[in-house]
Design an enzyme around this catalytic site. Structure first.
Site, short mmCIF file in Angstrom:
data_model
loop_
_atom_site.label_atom_id
_atom_site.label_comp_id
_atom_site.label_asym_id
_atom_site.label_seq_id
_atom_site.Cartn_x
_atom_site.Cartn_y
_atom_site.Cartn_z
N ASP A 1 -14.87 2.97 6.84
CA ASP A 1 -13.84 3.89 6.34
C ASP A 1 -14.40 4.77 5.22
OD1 ASP A 1 -11.16 4.97 5.96
OD2 ASP A 1 -11.32 3.98 4.03
N ARG B 1 -14.31 13.11 6.86
CA ARG B 1 -13.01 13.74 7.14
C ARG B 1 -12.66 14.74 6.05
NH1 ARG B 1 -9.26 8.93 7.13
NH2 ARG B 1 -7.63 10.47 7.41
N HIS C 1 0.85 -1.20 0.00
CA HIS C 1 0.00 0.00 0.00
C HIS C 1 0.87 1.23 0.00
CE1 HIS C 1 -3.67 2.29 0.70
NE2 HIS C 1 -2.87 3.12 1.35
N SER D 1 -7.60 4.18 8.78
CA SER D 1 -8.26 4.13 7.48
C SER D 1 -7.53 3.14 6.55
CB SER D 1 -8.25 5.55 6.87
OG SER D 1 -8.51 5.53 5.50
N LYS E 1 -8.57 -1.29 5.70
CA LYS E 1 -8.77 -1.86 4.36
C LYS E 1 -7.77 -2.99 4.10
CE LYS E 1 -8.64 2.35 2.92
NZ LYS E 1 -8.73 3.73 2.44
N1 URA Z 1 -5.33 6.88 2.20
C1 URA Z 1 -6.35 6.29 2.85
O1 URA Z 1 -6.83 5.23 2.42
N2 URA Z 1 -6.83 6.86 3.96
C2 URA Z 1 -6.33 8.01 4.47
O2 URA Z 1 -6.80 8.47 5.49
C3 URA Z 1 -5.27 8.63 3.78
C4 URA Z 1 -4.77 8.03 2.64
#
Ligand code: URA
Length: 442
Positions: A161, A168, A82, A183, A187
């Site tokens: 999320d 947010r 990621h 967040s 995932k």
């Molecule tokens: N990427 C994400 O998936 N969440 C965040 O809060 C910031 C970057």
């Protein structure tokens, strides 16, 4: 339990328990807790922060808010990667095929572009016919047969999320380390891989602007991953300057292919080898130095490029554009940005470079804007390069001629030219692994 009391507790710096976090996230996803109360909570978290245990608890509850993928029908250790988001970051298109060519398994869910940053799913869709929406059975079969598949995030992965991120975004609470960490990791945990490599970006094009903040985010995410039983490593990599020489969807696929064929830009190639080596290390292929050798070999002997083509074909893509990237339909218009004086490029504002590419049509101005796959930027000169007044430093591409002038203005303003060459910049700042959470040499 009342949300009002939880907001009050957090406002005064208290630690929310797991049952309180469950109540809060469950109620919010069900629509029983209103946006205005959650917005107040997010702002309280922004100011007061969260303990490591609290952040891990929040992540766990968010991961459990929707589907949790069980990848166990695919034999072997699965490894995910990621990136926290960057400009010109096409590393997944290079790294996943390298890892698959070396025997790793990559069953990856990727995102679309967000703001000034690009997304792997949009880039893959530049390959005509390629589908990023597959049934689970198809997804598993392709990973079993080829070692990799990359799809868009399933609709019900970490729905908490999705809802929280949208809130947010409009309440100025995106840039909070516990909220970013929960967040991303919610995932990653829900996506089911055994091992996770995190690429935490640092610099003008990234969420994290300072090394201490990037290290804190990386450590927080490594702790969350390890606490959930996933082997997790983080690299902190430079995003003060866009990565490679291309920004935009088809232009970045072309550059990824060049890199897999051994003729990519030096910065992109070096970073991809480090990322791939760390993924191979996580699945037990050897130490980092050996895994770097394996990765370089997979580029040199063509097996990594073969894996990208096999994945594209299995997902319905026309591989003719990969074997000959000249077949990508070119943009109708090209415009050059020139140097305003003699000297050296001493700064590139990566975020503004990304915004220039969005203006050209390579990203979305609005949630449902259509992307121009051919639009983008070829950077002819980058940080540290000598330039002469009037010399082209970048080509801008678009199908709508009217977008070029504004994009050129944004791109030019992102570039600083000085008299003296600037100091060299590191590509990778630190590597963070669970044991003692120490920074190790890369
Ligand atoms: N990427 C994400 O998936 N969440 C965040 O809060 C910031 C970057």
């Amino acid at each position: 339990m009342r949300m009002y009391d939880l907001i009050t507790k957090k406002k005064h710096g208290g630690e929310l328990s797991l049952s309180e976090l469950r109540y809060m996230i469950g109620g919010y996803v069900q629509g029983e807790i209103a946006d205005y109360q959650m917005a107040a909570m997010l702002m309280a978290i922004w100011f007061q922060g969260m303990t490591d245990a609290e952040t891990a608890g929040l992540t766990q509850v968010m991961a459990a808010s929707g589907d949790q993928v069980d990848l166990s029908p695919i034999p072997g250790l699965k490894v995910d990667k990621h990136s926290t988001g960057g400009v010109g970051d096409k590393t997944t298109l290079v790294v996943a095929p390298i890892v698959a060519a070396c025997g790793g398994k990559v069953a990856k869910m990727s995102g679309r572009g967000l703001g000034h940053t690009g997304g792997t799913v949009d880039k893959l869709e530049a390959i005509p016919g390629l589908r990023t929406s597959l049934s689970q059975a198809e997804f598993f079969r392709i990973v079993k047969e080829n070692g990799l598949a990359v799809v868009g995030q399933s609709g019900n992965l970490a729905p908490a999320d999705k809802k929280l991120y949208a809130l947010r975004d409009v309440t100025a609470t995106v840039d909070s380390i516990p909220l970013i960490a929960s967040s991303i990791m919610s995932k990653k945990l829900a996506a089911g891989s055994d091992c996770i490599l995190l690429d935490v970006k640092l610099g003008s094009g990234a969420f994290m602007k300072t090394l201490p903040d990037a290290e804190k985010l990386a450590r927080t995410m490594v702790n969350i991953g390890e606490a959930a039983g996933r082997r997790t490593v983080a690299l902190i990599t430079d995003m003060d300057v866009p990565l490679g020489n291309a920004i935009g969807n088809a232009p970045e696929v072309t550059e990824a292919v060049d890199t897999l064929r051994g003729r990519g830009p030096a910065d992109l190639t070096a970073e991809c080898i480090q990322l791939a080596a760390n993924m191979l290390y996580l699945v037990g292929k050897g130490d980092i130095a050996y895994c770097r050798e394996l990765s370089a070999q997979a580029i040199a002997n063509g097996t990594a490029f073969g894996k990208l083509c096999a994945m594209a074909a299995a997902q319905g893509g026309d591989t003719a554009v990969l074997y000959d990237t000249g077949r990508f339909v070119p943009a109708a218009h090209r415009f050059s940005v020139t140097a305003t004086q003699n000297g050296y490029i001493t700064h590139m504002n990566a975020e503004q470079c990304g915004i220039a590419s969005v203006v050209l049509g390579a990203g979305r101005e609005m949630k449902d804007s259509l992307i121009d796959m051919a639009a983008g930027i070829r950077m002819l000169k980058k940080y540290g390069d000598a330039v002469s007044e009037g010399e082209p430093i970048a080509w801008l591409y678009a199908n709508e001629a009217g977008k070029l002038a504004e994009a050129a203005r944004v791109y030019s303003a992102a570039i600083t030219i000085g008299r003296e060459p600037p100091p060299a910049r590191p590509l990778i700042y630190a590597r963070i692994e669970k044991e003692k959470n120490n920074k190790k040499p890369v």
